[in-house]
Design a protein around this motif. Structure first.
Motif, mmCIF file in Angstrom:
data_model
loop_
_atom_site.group_PDB
_atom_site.id
_atom_site.type_symbol
_atom_site.label_atom_id
_atom_site.label_comp_id
_atom_site.label_asym_id
_atom_site.label_seq_id
_atom_site.Cartn_x
_atom_site.Cartn_y
_atom_site.Cartn_z
ATOM 1 N N GLN A 42 0.811 -1.227 0.099
ATOM 2 C CA GLN A 42 0.508 0.197 0.320
ATOM 3 C C GLN A 42 1.131 1.291 -0.149
ATOM 4 N N ALA A 43 2.402 1.284 1.113
ATOM 5 C CA ALA A 43 3.563 1.982 0.632
ATOM 6 C C ALA A 43 3.337 2.692 -0.417
ATOM 7 N N GLY A 44 3.781 1.404 -1.293
ATOM 8 C CA GLY A 44 4.349 1.975 -2.432
ATOM 9 C C GLY A 44 5.782 1.274 -2.473
ATOM 10 N N LEU A 45 6.031 -0.061 -2.044
ATOM 11 C CA LEU A 45 7.509 -0.478 -1.258
ATOM 12 C C LEU A 45 6.964 -1.419 -2.932
ATOM 13 N N SER A 46 8.094 -2.247 -3.289
ATOM 14 C CA SER A 46 7.917 -3.430 -4.342
ATOM 15 C C SER A 46 7.857 -4.538 -4.027
ATOM 16 N N LEU A 47 8.140 -5.758 -4.559
ATOM 17 C CA LEU A 47 8.373 -7.246 -3.557
ATOM 18 C C LEU A 47 9.906 -6.950 -2.889
ATOM 19 N N ALA A 48 10.408 -6.397 -3.368
ATOM 20 C CA ALA A 48 11.761 -7.366 -3.404
ATOM 21 C C ALA A 48 12.154 -5.835 -1.970
ATOM 22 N N GLU A 49 12.073 -4.751 -2.105
ATOM 23 C CA GLU A 49 12.012 -3.312 -1.525
ATOM 24 C C GLU A 49 11.299 -4.167 0.083
ATOM 25 N N GLY A 68 4.318 3.556 8.038
ATOM 26 C CA GLY A 68 3.630 5.160 8.097
ATOM 27 C C GLY A 68 3.791 6.611 7.944
ATOM 28 N N ILE A 69 5.282 6.737 7.827
ATOM 29 C CA ILE A 69 5.405 7.860 7.027
ATOM 30 C C ILE A 69 6.247 7.488 6.179
ATOM 31 N N TRP A 70 5.552 6.658 5.342
ATOM 32 C CA TRP A 70 6.994 6.647 4.607
ATOM 33 C C TRP A 70 6.070 7.225 3.024
ATOM 34 N N GLY A 71 7.309 8.266 1.904
ATOM 35 C CA GLY A 71 6.701 8.872 0.940
ATOM 36 C C GLY A 71 7.306 9.336 -0.389
ATOM 37 N N SER A 72 6.767 10.129 -0.507
ATOM 38 C CA SER A 72 8.077 10.611 -2.197
ATOM 39 C C SER A 72 8.601 11.701 -2.570
ATOM 40 N N PRO A 73 9.617 11.875 -1.737
ATOM 41 C CA PRO A 73 11.131 11.579 -1.510
ATOM 42 C C PRO A 73 10.926 11.271 -0.182
ATOM 43 N N VAL A 74 11.298 9.152 0.142
ATOM 44 C CA VAL A 74 11.224 9.062 1.805
ATOM 45 C C VAL A 74 11.876 9.783 2.789
ATOM 46 N N PRO A 75 11.207 10.217 3.506
ATOM 47 C CA PRO A 75 11.696 11.364 5.229
ATOM 48 C C PRO A 75 12.828 10.212 5.639
ATOM 49 N N VAL A 76 14.009 10.300 5.143
ATOM 50 C CA VAL A 76 15.143 9.318 5.241
ATOM 51 C C VAL A 76 15.075 9.889 7.055
ATOM 52 N N PHE A 77 15.317 11.496 6.697
ATOM 53 C CA PHE A 77 15.816 11.541 8.321
ATOM 54 C C PHE A 77 14.312 10.984 9.542
ATOM 55 N N ALA A 78 13.375 11.121 9.302
ATOM 56 C CA ALA A 78 12.432 10.852 10.394
ATOM 57 C C ALA A 78 11.994 9.608 10.430
#
Length: 240
Positions: A42-49, A68-78
């Motif tokens: 649902q968050a957009g990750l592929s099977l491999a990811e 829950g906080i995944w987005g594009s671009p990925v908020p790496v620090f958060a």
């Protein structure tokens, strides 16, 4: 020989024992792995990811927070900050094993700690407290649980593809359902009520005031601080 001088062994037999003892817990975690696979899709990750994340992170609660906080671009620090806060308890869990793990090689000790979870840590600690000398229980149980966690994540992701729109089946509620189940399991009594309430109120307030995902981090941080103050006050009261 004195108890604190007895050697700690690290054998294949101990690892196999750990895997056998972890069987009930590994089976129960399969459902959560399936849910995480669906949530990751649902968050957009592929099977491999999604599979790679479960293999490298291997921490269900922090993985769900990250999703829950995944987005594009990925908020790496958060994502990193939230993971550190959620997993801060592992510092104390790892420290509790130090009296025995300090007698293993660094490779054995630190390698085993990667596989430490909330569910297999008691297996190793209780074995030591019973006077057993086997230090490979943690890595054996952890490897077994890791394999089922990654496999169930992949299966959940694939099943999500067959389901289509998860909202049709109410599966968009999976993350909320997961944390509700975790809270029930972690509830230790009325003493937990105040830190949990503070975390919830803080998260809601920040969510209403600040856009984005900061309410997750703010709630986790406020609840952790409240819990630490509660524990410190309790020890001080007993010591008075």
């Amino acid at each position: 020989m004195s108890e604190h001088l007895r050697p700690v062994v690290f054998t294949r037999a101990g690892a196999l024992k750990g895997a056998r003892d972890a069987l009930p817990m590994a089976l129960s975690s399969i459902a959560f792995g399936l849910v995480f696979g669906v949530a990751a899709r649902q968050a957009g990750l592929s099977l491999a990811e999604a599979s790679l994340m479960s293999a490298l992170v291997f921490a269900g609660s922090s993985q769900f927070v990250a999703i829950g906080i995944w987005g594009s671009p990925v908020p790496v620090f958060a994502v990193v900050l939230a993971t550190l806060i959620v997993n801060a308890r592992h510092l104390l869990m790892g420290a509790s094993l130090r009296p025995w793990y300090s007698r293993l090689t660094r490779r054995q000790a630190y390698g085993s700690l990667f596989f430490m979870t909330d569910t297999n840590w008691p297996l190793q600690l209780q074995a030591f407290l019973r006077g057993e000398r086997e230090g490979a229980v943690l890595v054996g149980s952890g490897l077994f649980m890791l394999s089922t966690w990654v496999a169930s994540t992949a299966f959940g992701h694939a099943a999500g593809a067959a389901i289509g729109d998860p909202r049709t089946w109410g599966l968009d509620f999976t993350v909320v359902a997961f944390f509700a189940a975790v809270l029930v399991k972690l509830w230790r009594g009325r003493g937990d009520a105040m830190p949990w309430l503070i975390a919830a109120v803080t998260a809601v307030a920040v969510h209403l005031a600040v856009p984005g995902f900061w309410h997750v981090i703010a709630g986790a941080l406020a609840g952790s601080i409240a819990g630490a103050i509660r524990d410190t006050s309790g020890k001080a009261g007993h010591g008075a």
